[in-house]
Enzyme design. Structure first.
Site, PDB file in Angstrom:
ATOM      1  N   SER A  61       0.969  -1.224   0.299  1.00  0.00           N
ATOM      2  CA  SER A  61      -0.010  -0.167   0.067  1.00  0.00           C
ATOM      3  C   SER A  61       0.644   1.100   0.208  1.00  0.00           C
ATOM      4  O   SER A  61       1.683   1.534  -0.830  1.00  0.00           O
ATOM      5  CB  SER A  61      -0.959  -0.032   1.265  1.00  0.00           C
ATOM      6  OG  SER A  61      -2.164   0.916   1.077  1.00  0.00           O
ATOM      7  N   HIS A  94      -8.121  -5.388  -0.142  1.00  0.00           N
ATOM      8  CA  HIS A  94      -6.663  -4.890   0.133  1.00  0.00           C
ATOM      9  C   HIS A  94      -5.889  -5.588   1.173  1.00  0.00           C
ATOM     10  O   HIS A  94      -5.933  -5.383   2.345  1.00  0.00           O
ATOM     11  CB  HIS A  94      -7.201  -3.542   0.765  1.00  0.00           C
ATOM     12  CG  HIS A  94      -6.075  -2.567   1.044  1.00  0.00           C
ATOM     13  ND1 HIS A  94      -5.417  -1.911  -0.026  1.00  0.00           N
ATOM     14  CD2 HIS A  94      -5.304  -2.075   2.092  1.00  0.00           C
ATOM     15  CE1 HIS A  94      -4.599  -1.456   0.332  1.00  0.00           C
ATOM     16  NE2 HIS A  94      -4.434  -1.207   1.796  1.00  0.00           N
ATOM     17  N   ASP A 116     -10.373  -4.199  -4.341  1.00  0.00           N
ATOM     18  CA  ASP A 116      -9.650  -3.316  -3.416  1.00  0.00           C
ATOM     19  C   ASP A 116     -10.510  -1.941  -3.312  1.00  0.00           C
ATOM     20  O   ASP A 116     -10.586  -1.326  -4.389  1.00  0.00           O
ATOM     21  CB  ASP A 116      -8.280  -2.849  -3.891  1.00  0.00           C
ATOM     22  CG  ASP A 116      -7.414  -2.687  -2.640  1.00  0.00           C
ATOM     23  OD1 ASP A 116      -8.079  -1.729  -1.811  1.00  0.00           O
ATOM     24  OD2 ASP A 116      -6.140  -2.922  -2.312  1.00  0.00           O
TER      25      ASP A 116
END
Length: 224
Positions: free
Chosen positions: A109, A195, A168
């Site tokens: 991320s 995610h 996601d």
């Protein structure tokens, strides 16, 4: 054995990321040692999150930089603030020098975006401190802070595996796909989930296949 530096996501730290990569560590344990570090910037706790999730969830949350002066971060926002970024570059540089050499970097991320910027620095300083052979970027995206634009100008030649989920909701798939154009011959691992770092059968195979040339290279070096 490969040695891989692990860079957590926003609101995580070395320990929480280590816990979240348990399944992946199991898959890679024959092939790689994973080393986890924390970002230097403390993220303010989410208001009301303590009551909902228990105080431990708010303990020591870290970020690699903030996109606004109030110490907040939104991946989707185009801003001219990247508060804390320089400190993070120093932390990663220090880890690469003092805990290395590393064969590669695994990042998630905001951490994956941070590593895309480190790859940009690596292109600018090929003989500099940013020495690693590959990156695995999970739910990564192009940074939207103006100060980072110059780091995407030169094509990134570091071999890369980009992992992202069709569903996601935190970092939409389109943002991860947009990052691909800045890398030379990026490899892609798409999954149906959200995610997180996927580690089911097909994905296990994809990680090992991506890492195999580096595993072979390491074995050759060790037998010399």
């Amino acid at each position: 054995m490969l040695k891989i530096l692990c860079i957590h996501g926003y609101r995580q730290n070395d320990q929480s990321f280590r816990e979240r990569t348990g399944a992946l560590r199991k898959v890679l344990k024959k092939y790689a040692d994973l080393v986890f570090i924390s970002a230097p910037n403390q993220v303010p706790p989410l208001e009301g999150a303590e009551e909902e999730n228990g105080a431990t969830n708010n303990a020591d949350q870290r970020g690699w930089w903030f996109s606004a002066p109030d110490d907040s971060y939104m991946a989707q926002d185009y801003t001219e603030c990247c508060k804390g970024y320089e400190e993070s570059v120093e932390v990663i540089k220090k880890a690469l020098i003092e805990q290395g050499p590393f064969d590669g970097v695994l990042a998630f991320s905001q951490g994956a975006t941070m590593v895309s910027l480190i790859c940009g620095l690596k292109e600018q300083e090929p003989d500099g401190p940013y020495q690693f052979d590959f990156v695995i970027l999970v739910a990564g995206f192009k940074s939207r802070q103006k100060q980072h634009d110059s780091l995407y100008l030169k094509p990134i030649t570091t071999p890369s595996l980009h992992v992202f989920g069709d569903t996601d909701k935190v970092i939409p798939k389109e943002m991860s796909e947009d990052l691909l154009q800045y890398f030379v011959e990026p490899q892609v691992l798409e999954h149906a989930g959200g995610h997180f770092i996927p580690v089911s059968g097909p994905q296990k195979k994809a990680y090992i296949e991506f890492l195999q040339p580096f595993i072979d290279k390491k074995k050759e070096q060790e037998t010399k």
